[in-house]
Design a protein around this motif. Structure first.
Motif, PDB file in Angstrom:
ATOM      1  N   MET A   1       0.829  -1.202   0.000  1.00 48.70           N
ATOM      2  CA  MET A   1       0.000   0.000   0.000  1.00 48.70           C
ATOM      3  C   MET A   1       0.868   1.258   0.000  1.00 48.70           C
ATOM      4  O   MET A   1       0.625   2.212  -0.732  1.00 48.70           O
ATOM      5  N   GLU A   2       1.909   1.249   0.828  1.00 54.10           N
ATOM      6  CA  GLU A   2       2.816   2.389   0.910  1.00 54.10           C
ATOM      7  C   GLU A   2       3.563   2.556  -0.406  1.00 54.10           C
ATOM      8  O   GLU A   2       3.820   3.681  -0.841  1.00 54.10           O
TER       9      GLU A   2
ATOM     10  N   ALA B   1       4.340   5.653  -5.432  1.00 55.37           N
ATOM     11  CA  ALA B   1       4.309   5.787  -6.884  1.00 55.37           C
ATOM     12  C   ALA B   1       3.371   6.906  -7.309  1.00 55.37           C
ATOM     13  O   ALA B   1       3.685   7.692  -8.216  1.00 55.37           O
ATOM     14  N   ILE B   2       2.201   6.990  -6.627  1.00 60.90           N
ATOM     15  CA  ILE B   2       1.254   8.057  -6.943  1.00 60.90           C
ATOM     16  C   ILE B   2       1.843   9.428  -6.612  1.00 60.90           C
ATOM     17  O   ILE B   2       1.734  10.379  -7.384  1.00 60.90           O
ATOM     18  N   SER B   3       2.502   9.508  -5.444  1.00 65.08           N
ATOM     19  CA  SER B   3       3.126  10.772  -5.048  1.00 65.08           C
ATOM     20  C   SER B   3       4.210  11.167  -6.037  1.00 65.08           C
ATOM     21  O   SER B   3       4.341  12.350  -6.405  1.00 65.08           O
TER      22      SER B   3
ATOM     23  N   GLU C   1       6.100  14.631 -10.437  1.00 70.85           N
ATOM     24  CA  GLU C   1       6.611  14.841 -11.786  1.00 70.85           C
ATOM     25  C   GLU C   1       5.651  15.708 -12.607  1.00 70.85           C
ATOM     26  O   GLU C   1       6.081  16.562 -13.387  1.00 70.85           O
ATOM     27  N   PHE C   2       4.328  15.467 -12.394  1.00 69.30           N
ATOM     28  CA  PHE C   2       3.337  16.267 -13.112  1.00 69.30           C
ATOM     29  C   PHE C   2       3.417  17.737 -12.709  1.00 69.30           C
ATOM     30  O   PHE C   2       3.355  18.646 -13.552  1.00 69.30           O
ATOM     31  N   LYS C   3       3.577  17.984 -11.396  1.00 69.60           N
ATOM     32  CA  LYS C   3       3.696  19.358 -10.912  1.00 69.60           C
ATOM     33  C   LYS C   3       4.941  20.023 -11.479  1.00 69.60           C
ATOM     34  O   LYS C   3       4.915  21.191 -11.889  1.00 69.60           O
ATOM     35  N   LYS C   4       6.033  19.270 -11.530  1.00 69.85           N
ATOM     36  CA  LYS C   4       7.269  19.808 -12.087  1.00 69.85           C
ATOM     37  C   LYS C   4       7.106  20.144 -13.555  1.00 69.85           C
ATOM     38  O   LYS C   4       7.622  21.154 -14.053  1.00 69.85           O
TER      39      LYS C   4
END
Length: 222
Positions: free
Chosen positions: A1-2, A7-9, A14-17
């Motif tokens: 789960m972690e 991976a989502i974080s 990367e999307f924010k960057k």
């Protein structure tokens, strides 16, 4: 789960960057401004320039201008009614006719040329402004470099600014003279090399001519 959350974080990081990169923001601004700019160009073309051109064409070819520039292939007709509903004649029914609309085609060409010309003019003005800006920046930068060099000479030679400036100008003149002498020497060397190459080519051509003459002489003697 972690591991899944990590991976989502990582994905969102990367999307924010990506979306906060300067070139992406610049591109977004360019798209928005480009859309508004297209509206301005189309307005100038459709509501100012095109009506003037259509008016001139109407003066030349007739009352309807480009609207009357059609070639009828398969005409359809409809009745013309008066105020009482009586048939007084027939007229061409363009909605049900088959025809070549040269006027719309010519209008599309005119619209394209107008938009292209307006864009070309605006881009040319922008390029001229950018060139003037770059030239001004280069001049300012050059003046700063000159002042910096003069101050360095002033500090090194322990002289006043006016004397340091004279030393700097003398060095610049000497460097220019040296460069001119080097360019002249290089040009002279290139000319000498070209002359030598030409002489070698002429000598080789002469040798080939003599060899051919000797071959002809031998063939004739046989």
């Amino acid at each position: 789960m972690e591991k899944k959350q990590s991976a989502i974080s990582k994905f969102f990081a990367e999307f924010k960057k990506f979306i906060t990169r300067g070139n992406v923001l610049d591109m977004s601004v360019g798209v928005i401004v480009g859309g508004a700019f297209t509206g301005i160009v189309n307005g100038l073309s459709n509501f100012i320039l095109k009506p003037l051109i259509n008016w001139l064409i109407a003066l030349i070819i007739g009352k309807n201008g480009l609207e009357g520039a059609i070639t009828m292939l398969s005409p359809a007709y409809k009745d013309v009614l008066d105020a009482n509903g009586a048939v007084t004649g027939q007229t061409v029914d363009l909605a049900n006719s088959i025809y070549i609309d040269w006027g719309s085609f010519i209008s599309a060409i005119i619209n394209f040329l107008l938009i292209a010309f307006v864009l070309f003019s605006i881009v040319r003005v922008i390029n001229s402004l950018n060139a003037a800006k770059d030239k001004a920046e280069d001049e300012v930068k050059g003046k700063r470099e000159v002042k910096k060099a003069i101050l360095a000479i002033k500090k090194e030679q322990k002289v006043k600014y006016k004397a340091a400036k004279a030393i700097y100008e003398a060095r610049v003149a000497e460097a220019a003279a040296t460069k001119a002498a080097e360019e002249a020497a290089a040009a002279e060397a290139a000319a000498t090399a070209a002359a030598a190459e030409k002489a070698a080519a002429e000598e080789k051509a002469m040798q080939n001519t003599v060899l051919l003459q000797e071959i002809l002489t031998v063939l004739k003697s046989k």
